[in-house]
Scaffold this active site. Structure first.
Site, PDB file in Angstrom:
ATOM      1  N   HIS A 274      -8.153   0.978  -4.323  1.00  0.00           N
ATOM      2  CA  HIS A 274      -9.430   0.858  -2.989  1.00  0.00           C
ATOM      3  C   HIS A 274      -9.912   2.223  -3.028  1.00  0.00           C
ATOM      4  CE1 HIS A 274      -9.996  -0.451   1.537  1.00  0.00           C
ATOM      5  NE2 HIS A 274     -10.605  -0.247   0.991  1.00  0.00           N
TER       6      HIS A 274
ATOM      7  N   MET B 223     -11.880  -6.159   4.524  1.00  0.00           N
ATOM      8  CA  MET B 223     -11.164  -4.640   5.389  1.00  0.00           C
ATOM      9  C   MET B 223     -10.625  -6.094   7.146  1.00  0.00           C
ATOM     10  SD  MET B 223     -11.159  -2.488   3.814  1.00  0.00           S
ATOM     11  CE  MET B 223      -9.352  -1.650   4.857  1.00  0.00           C
TER      12      MET B 223
ATOM     13  N   MET C  99      -9.251   8.114  -0.260  1.00  0.00           N
ATOM     14  CA  MET C  99      -9.823   8.200   1.022  1.00  0.00           C
ATOM     15  C   MET C  99     -10.919  10.233   0.336  1.00  0.00           C
ATOM     16  SD  MET C  99      -8.134   7.328   3.696  1.00  0.00           S
ATOM     17  CE  MET C  99      -6.916   5.430   3.647  1.00  0.00           C
TER      18      MET C  99
ATOM     19  N   SER D 149       0.723  -1.105  -0.071  1.00  0.00           N
ATOM     20  CA  SER D 149      -0.357  -0.226  -0.237  1.00  0.00           C
ATOM     21  C   SER D 149       0.812   1.901  -0.070  1.00  0.00           C
ATOM     22  CB  SER D 149      -0.843   0.325   1.182  1.00  0.00           C
ATOM     23  OG  SER D 149      -1.813   1.179   1.126  1.00  0.00           O
TER      24      SER D 149
ATOM     25  N   MET E 216     -12.110   4.073  -1.093  1.00  0.00           N
ATOM     26  CA  MET E 216     -12.815   4.613   0.108  1.00  0.00           C
ATOM     27  C   MET E 216     -13.612   5.958  -0.150  1.00  0.00           C
ATOM     28  SD  MET E 216      -9.931   3.502   3.087  1.00  0.00           S
ATOM     29  CE  MET E 216      -8.585   3.111   1.389  1.00  0.00           C
TER      30      MET E 216
ATOM     31  N   HIS F 294      -0.777  -1.037  -4.273  1.00  0.00           N
ATOM     32  CA  HIS F 294      -2.609  -0.750  -3.286  1.00  0.00           C
ATOM     33  C   HIS F 294      -2.549   0.797  -3.591  1.00  0.00           C
ATOM     34  CE1 HIS F 294      -5.772  -2.056  -1.331  1.00  0.00           C
ATOM     35  NE2 HIS F 294      -5.500  -0.924  -0.314  1.00  0.00           N
TER      36      HIS F 294
ATOM     37  N   ASP G 215      -7.114  -6.810   4.016  1.00  0.00           N
ATOM     38  CA  ASP G 215      -6.561  -5.548   3.783  1.00  0.00           C
ATOM     39  C   ASP G 215      -6.330  -4.927   5.736  1.00  0.00           C
ATOM     40  OD1 ASP G 215      -5.043  -2.426   3.481  1.00  0.00           O
ATOM     41  OD2 ASP G 215      -7.393  -2.513   2.765  1.00  0.00           O
TER      42      ASP G 215
ATOM     43  N   ASP H 243      -5.050   3.539  -2.259  1.00  0.00           N
ATOM     44  CA  ASP H 243      -5.883   3.638  -1.172  1.00  0.00           C
ATOM     45  C   ASP H 243      -6.192   5.074  -1.505  1.00  0.00           C
ATOM     46  OD1 ASP H 243      -6.204   1.543   0.474  1.00  0.00           O
ATOM     47  OD2 ASP H 243      -3.887   1.753   1.293  1.00  0.00           O
TER      48      ASP H 243
HETATM   49  C1  DX5 Z   1      -6.426   1.597   5.458  1.00  0.00           C
HETATM   50  C2  DX5 Z   1      -6.003   0.925   4.064  1.00  0.00           C
HETATM   51  C3  DX5 Z   1      -5.165   0.275   3.759  1.00  0.00           C
HETATM   52  C4  DX5 Z   1      -3.719   0.677   4.810  1.00  0.00           C
HETATM   53  C5  DX5 Z   1      -3.028  -0.316   4.924  1.00  0.00           C
HETATM   54  O1  DX5 Z   1      -7.778   1.852   5.045  1.00  0.00           O
HETATM   55  O2  DX5 Z   1      -6.909   0.525   3.200  1.00  0.00           O
HETATM   56  O3  DX5 Z   1      -5.696  -0.074   2.530  1.00  0.00           O
HETATM   57  O4  DX5 Z   1      -3.147   1.350   3.625  1.00  0.00           O
HETATM   58  O5  DX5 Z   1      -1.969  -0.671   6.347  1.00  0.00           O
HETATM   59  P1  DX5 Z   1      -1.261  -1.004   7.038  1.00  0.00           P
HETATM   60  O6  DX5 Z   1      -0.991  -2.175   6.293  1.00  0.00           O
HETATM   61  O7  DX5 Z   1      -0.760  -0.499   7.086  1.00  0.00           O
HETATM   62  O8  DX5 Z   1      -2.436  -1.578   7.621  1.00  0.00           O
HETATM   63 ZN    ZN Z   2      -6.597  -0.299   1.370  1.00  0.00          ZN
END
Ligand code: DX5
Ligand code: ZN
Length: 215
Positions: free
Chosen positions: A64, A135, A35, A6, A66, A31, A173, A33
């Site tokens: 991903h 998750m 948000m 990630s 969010m 990955h 994840d 993320d």
């Molecule tokens: C959390 C994200 C993850 C995050 C994972 O909301 O979706 O992808 O980056 O990070 P670690 O592996 O540090 O929990």
């Molecule tokens: Zn993620």
């Protein structure tokens, strides 16, 4: 095991360097993320970062989302370079329509479920999707602790997928490390996301290699 490091935990001042490190590693996916500050209590990044990453890698970009109601942005994410687009069950009122829209763009569609969401809610959507993202933390931040109830969710999901005879990918994840990755593979996971475990280790390439060999 597919490893999807990630980028949320990378050094954004050295984004190209970190992506090039991932290019040299055993990671099959990267990955990303995204948000929105509405669906999750944090804001990360969007299209410009995704496009910048796309320029420097040919690895699968595992995006991903969010974000609440992602429908208006799906095409732009595909154009920015997404190979897999995963949306949240909890963020889409007409999830079936959202998934169909992703599929019509010619890329893989995933659905993520939060820690409190049962696996069974996806039963009638299984035929339409390519991936389920379980998750194992509450989405929003890297570096949180793995929620151990996730093991049984993966087991249950694997059973459901086998009963239906579908080629669905199970990705996990949040809070993934070498120890829980071993148990996750045993439970039926095909792919793991790892942020903190990779980027805060002394040697990220070795950390990815070790995760990819977990069986
Ligand atoms: C959390 C994200 C993850 C995050 C994972 O909301 O979706 O992808 O980056 O990070 P670690 O592996 O540090 O929990
Ligand atoms: Zn993620």
């Amino acid at each position: 095991m597919i490893v999807s490091p990630s980028l949320l935990s990378c050094d954004f001042g050295n984004l190209q360097r970190d992506v090039e490190m991932l290019n040299q590693s055993a990671a099959q996916w990267i990955h990303i993320d995204v948000m929105d500050g509405v669906f999750v209590p944090n804001i990360s990044f969007g299209f410009p970062i995704l496009k910048a990453v796309r320029k420097h890698t040919s690895k699968v970009l595992d995006v991903h989302l969010m974000i609440q109601n992602p429908d208006p942005y799906l095409e732009e994410f595909k154009l920015a370079g997404a190979d897999i687009l995963t949306v949240h069950y909890e963020a889409c009122t007409h999830l079936h329509r959202t998934v169909q829209k992703i599929k019509s763009l010619g890329i893989k569609a995933g659905v993520a479920i939060n820690p409190h969401t049962p696996v069974s809610v996806l039963k009638h959507l299984m035929n339409e999707i390519d991936l389920v993202l379980v998750m194992s933390v509450n989405p929003g931040f890297g570096g949180q602790s793995f929620i151990s109830d996730s093991f049984s969710k993966v087991t249950e999901l694997k059973q459901l997928i086998m009963d239906l005879g579908l080629p669905l990918i199970i990705e996990v994840d949040g809070g993934v490390n070498l120890e829980n990755a071993m148990l996750l593979v045993g439970a039926g996971a095909d792919a793991v996301v790892a942020g903190n475990f990779v980027f805060n280790s002394e040697n990220p390439v070795d950390a990815i290699e070790a995760l990819s060999k977990v069986e």
